[in-house]
Design a protein around this motif. Structure first.
Motif, PDB file in Angstrom:
ATOM      1  N   VAL A 112       0.840  -1.201   0.000  1.00 33.49           N
ATOM      2  CA  VAL A 112       0.000   0.000   0.000  1.00 33.49           C
ATOM      3  C   VAL A 112       0.873   1.248   0.000  1.00 33.49           C
ATOM      4  CG1 VAL A 112      -1.806   1.284   1.212  1.00 33.49           C
ATOM      5  CG2 VAL A 112      -1.840  -1.225   1.188  1.00 33.49           C
ATOM      6  N   ALA A 143      -3.618   4.480  -0.686  1.00 34.37           N
ATOM      7  CA  ALA A 143      -4.482   4.790   0.451  1.00 34.37           C
ATOM      8  C   ALA A 143      -5.017   6.218   0.314  1.00 34.37           C
ATOM      9  CB  ALA A 143      -3.728   4.631   1.759  1.00 34.37           C
ATOM     10  N   ASN A 175      -6.983   4.555   7.508  1.00 34.17           N
ATOM     11  CA  ASN A 175      -7.404   3.892   6.270  1.00 34.17           C
ATOM     12  C   ASN A 175      -6.299   2.996   5.718  1.00 34.17           C
ATOM     13  OD1 ASN A 175      -9.809   5.230   6.480  1.00 34.17           O
ATOM     14  ND2 ASN A 175      -9.418   6.679   4.823  1.00 34.17           N
ATOM     15  N   MET A 176      -5.067   3.465   5.813  1.00 40.03           N
ATOM     16  CA  MET A 176      -3.942   2.686   5.299  1.00 40.03           C
ATOM     17  C   MET A 176      -3.746   1.421   6.124  1.00 40.03           C
ATOM     18  SD  MET A 176      -0.128   4.042   4.397  1.00 40.03           S
ATOM     19  CE  MET A 176       1.078   2.958   3.631  1.00 40.03           C
ATOM     20  N   LEU A 179      -6.447  -1.008   5.180  1.00 39.71           N
ATOM     21  CA  LEU A 179      -6.209  -1.562   3.853  1.00 39.71           C
ATOM     22  C   LEU A 179      -5.103  -2.613   3.881  1.00 39.71           C
ATOM     23  CD1 LEU A 179      -6.967  -1.457   0.888  1.00 39.71           C
ATOM     24  CD2 LEU A 179      -5.473   0.534   0.609  1.00 39.71           C
TER      25      LEU A 179
END
Length: 205
Positions: A112, A143, A175-176, A179
């Protein structure tokens, strides 16, 4: 989970650092290991298209780029931060990323990526777009956050007053982390996406 974070600012304690540190706190709370490396104050030359990396498996210029390569390979995500100069990222950082991405033979699929930019006022979106292109050519999901990943400030420390910018950094880190964890579960159950043999097409021959 591990994230490699690169600070492309020549100033270790500048506004780019404030943004990255805000993310780092969230990563730690999410159980994600981080390593933050200052690269913007290093003497990094640009790629000269010598093709040496194809033979050596690493860049022909044996400097920080080759030192970062195994750290990048071992990471689940990469965060790249930069101040904005003339609507673009720090040239030292761009030189480093160009050589790092081009010279490393390992598969970057589903690592990511996230880029963060800092500026007094304008040029943020252009620099943000420039950095994201390193991820999107490499099969790396990008991301996102609640806004474009940027903070504002001119003098060192002023970004600490950008409440929305710092909130954007925190949302980006959450969010990262989500993910990366989701991709790890998906990899375990489904594996990585199938890859076709490359079909290089030259426009002029």
């Amino acid at each position: 989970m591990k994230v490699l974070m690169l600070n492309g600012s020549p100033r270790a304690g500048g506004n780019t650092s404030i943004a990255l540190r805000e993310m780092e706190q969230i990563f730690q709370a999410e159980g994600v290991e981080t390593e933050l490396i200052q690269v913007g104050n290093q003497n990094i030359r640009s790629c000269v298209a010598c093709g040496g990396c194809a033979k050596l498996g690493k860049c022909a210029f044996d400097d920080l780029v080759n030192q970062l390569a195994p750290k990048f390979e071992a990471s689940d995500g990469l965060v790249v931060g930069s101040p904005v100069y003339y609507a673009s990222a720090n040239a030292t950082l761009v030189a480093l990323l160009t050589r790092l991405f081009y010279s490393t033979p390992f598969d970057k699929t589903m690592k990511v990526g996230a880029s963060v930019v800092a500026a007094r006022r304008g040029g943020l979106s252009a620099a943000f777009d420039e950095l994201n292109k390193f991820f999107t050519i490499s099969g790396m999901p990008v991301a996102s956050s609640q806004y474009w990943n940027s903070v504002h400030g001119r003098l060192p420390g002023e970004a600490a007053q950008d409440a929305e910018g710092l909130q954007t950094m925190r949302a980006l880190a959450r969010n990262m982390a989500f993910l990366m964890k989701s991709i790890a579960l998906g990899r375990e159950k489904y594996g990585l996406p199938e890859k076709e043999a490359r079909q290089p097409t030259n426009f002029i021959r």
